[in-house]
Structures are given as structure tokens and as C-alpha cells.
Design a protein around this motif. Structure first.
Motif: not given
Length: 348
Positions: A258-287
């Protein structure tokens, strides 16, 4: 005998229903006359509608843009650290790099996805105290929370139960790389992700002049790193039993994946229209450990359409139902024409 019969005749009207159209079942009613043309036209109309609806839902679901990142194996060293419960206070971080090939426009949602985690076990699903989650002062030792009710010294757990104790507690952040040297944090919304009925009806905090005093005399569950009143240190209104992450986790799943909702994108600045294509990194605190369960953890980024997410089940169900209905219509039509020809032959 005549006197008895006359008495019975006089008593009968008092026990009989009123002479009204409703009580005498004489109300006008529509009684359709089922003929072959009307039945067949219904079959074909319903079938064509289901087919068109199914095709539209499938096309809509296929237009959803989604990316899934499995970080269970990438963060294997952290996973091994978490398997030993004595390391609960040691922080372990890992990073996952990926490239978004296309823009994800509109509303973007982040989910966490668990595999082989059976929330539908009967004892697990019942291990909670609804009265406690409503903010009431109850004796949790008389609830279904055992063995996660009190510590050996008698201090009650808040919240109690196996569901609350196993709450997903990985911390996930996403950064967007503007270039090889500059990365910015992607803004996400923590609150507003749960249902209104959950936050206002099913879950309430104990009443007190502040939240820390409301939870005085209680302590966190064994696998939690923070008490309930500090789940969200950035937003005081998103703490305690009305914390969105906690509410969503307490809604147990019927399936092991299953999957649960964790976060929603806050549309502001560079992300006003969504997530632009490009390079990303997930930073995970593993618990949250899953190795002993032989499970997997994934983080999912997804858009939605008018029909929901990328699940094709509803569209396939509509399409199959429509196809079966249309096929049944053709079969019934063939049988009807065949019997009508036989009837015409015998009349001759």
C-alpha cells in the motif's frame, strides 16, 4: 351466538388498517412492459456507456505522470542499523539521486509505499483505543492496546496500541539541482492531507491550556523518537492526535502492499507550476525498519487527474463490464431472432 358474532364484527374494524390508498396498497405504480426491443436497447445503451467510460478512465490514468524510487537497498547500511532496537537514538541518513525526464505540472503528491507490511492482521487492526484518540481520559489497560498500553513503571503510552507504535517515521526531503553547484529545497505541505471527518470527528487532542500539559503523565510509544505533542515542531496545530501523518497511518490498509500520502507540493517560486524536469535528490532520515519483514520501501512522486491516480483497475472494470453487456445483448438478439423465425414458420 349472534351476540358473539355481532361483537366480533364490531371489534374487527378497530384492528384493520385504514381504508387509504397507502395502507391498502392501491397507490399508482409504474409497471414497465418488458419487450424485446426495450430490453435489448437497455443492454446496448448500458454496455456502450460502460465501454466509453472505461476507455476515458484508462486514458486519463495513463496520462498521470509518476516516478517510484526504491530506497530499501540503497539505504541498506541504515536498515541494518535500525534492526537493532538499541540504536533507536542514532540518526542515519542516506541520499538517492534521480532525474526527472519531463515536467510534472499541476498538483504533485509525495507518497511512501510499503511492501509486505500486513496491516490487515486482526489483532493489529484492533490494537487501538478510539476513546483515547478522541482526547478522552480513559483507562487504556481495559482497551485492545495490549501489550502497548503502559511501561513497566505504570506510565501509560499516548497513543497506545500496535498501529500507533509502528507508525512510519522516515523523514524525506527533496532537493532540486539548478546546476552542478546549486541545489534548492523543494517546498512541501505537511498539513491538509487528511480527511476533514478524521481531523474533526475521529481524532481530537485532550483539552488543556497547552498541548504538552494535555499529555502530562503519559509517554511516547516504544518505537517513537518524539512524544505526540512534538510530531510537528514547525506547526503547533499539526501535533498530537490530529497530526496528519499520524491520522493517515491510523487508517489501516487491507492489502500488504500500500501507499500513503506523505506530502503535497507547495506551489511557490520555481515550483509554481509543478516540478520542472531536471536532477533531484531525496534526503532520507532512515528510521522505519523493513528488513525483518522482507519488505521494501519506496517514495513515489505522482500527479493526479479527474479520475484520480494511475490505477487502471476502475477503467478496466468498466471496460470489461461494458464488453460483457454488449456481448450479452448480441447473444440475446440472436436468440430472439432465431425464436421469432421458428414461431413464424410454425404459424404458416
Amino acid at each position: 351466538m349472534k351476540n358473539k358474532n355481532s361483537q366480533g364484527a364490531q371489534e374487527c374494524p378497530s384492528r384493520c388498517p385504514d381504508n387509504s390508498a397507502f395502507k391498502q396498497q392501491k397507490l399508482p405504480a409504474w409497471k414497465p412492459k418488458l419487450t424485446a426491443p426495450s430490453v435489448l436497447s437497455s443492454f446496448f445503451t448500458i454496455g456502450v456507456f460502460c465501454l466509453l467510460m472505461g476507455i476515458c478512465i484508462i486514458l486519463s490514468a495513463r496520462s498521470v505522470k509518476e516516478i517510484q524510487i526504491n530506497y530499501s537497498d540503497i539505504c541498506l547500511s541504515c536498515s541494518k542499523l535500525r534492526e537493532n532496537s538499541s540504536n533507536w537514538d542514532k540518526e542515519c541518513n542516506c541520499s538517492v539521486h534521480f532525474t526527472l525526464q519531463e515536467n510534472m505540472l499541476g498538483d504533485v503528491f509525495m507518497y511512501y509505499r510499503l511492501q509486505n507490511f500486513y496491516q490487515n492482521h486482526r489483532r493489529y487492526a484492533l490494537s487501538r483505543s478510539d476513546a483515547q484518540l478522541l482526547g478522552q481520559d480513559v483507562n487504556i489497560e481495559n482497551s485492545n492496546c495490549a501489550p502497548f498500553t503502559t511501561y513497566p513503571n505504570g506510565t501509560p503510552m499516548a497513543p497506545c496500541g500496535a498501529i500507533a507504535n509502528s507508525m512510519f517515521n522516515d523523514s524525506i526531503q527533496l532537493s532540486y539541482h539548478l546546476n552542478s553547484y546549486t541545489a534548492i529545497q523543494v517546498p512541501w505541505l505537511k498539513s491538509g492531507n487528511s480527511w476533514w471527518s478524521d481531523k474533526n470527528v475521529k481524532f481530537r487532542n485532550p483539552t488543556s491550556y497547552n498541548l504538552s500539559s494535555a499529555f502530562a503523565g503519559t509517554t511516547r510509544p516504544p518505537y517513537w523518537q518524539k512524544p505526540a505533542y512534538l510530531l510537528d515542531e514547525e506547526d503547533e496545530r499539526n501535533n498530537g492526535y490530529i497530526n496528519d501523518d499520524f491520522i493517515i497511518w491510523m487508517r489501516v490498509s487491507a492489502f500488504p502492499t500500500f501507499r500513503n500520502l506523505y506530502r503535497r507540493l507547495h506551489h511557490t517560486n520555481q515550483f509554481a507550476d509543478g516540478l520542472p524536469a531536471g536532477n533531484y535528490t531525496f534526503h532520507i532520515t532512515y528510521n522505519f525498519p523493513v528488513t525483518r519483514l522482507k519488505g521494501k520501501k519506496q517514495v513515489v512522486l505522482s500527479t493526479i487527474t479527474w479520475s484520480g491516480g494511475s490505477n487502471l483497475f476502475l477503467g478496466i472494470a468498466y471496460t470489461v463490464s461494458g464488453a460483457v453487456t454488449v456481448l450479452a445483448g448480441f447473444i440475446i438478439t440472436a436468440i430472439h431472432l432465431k425464436l421469432r423465425k421458428k414461431k413464424t414458420y410454425f404459424q404458416r
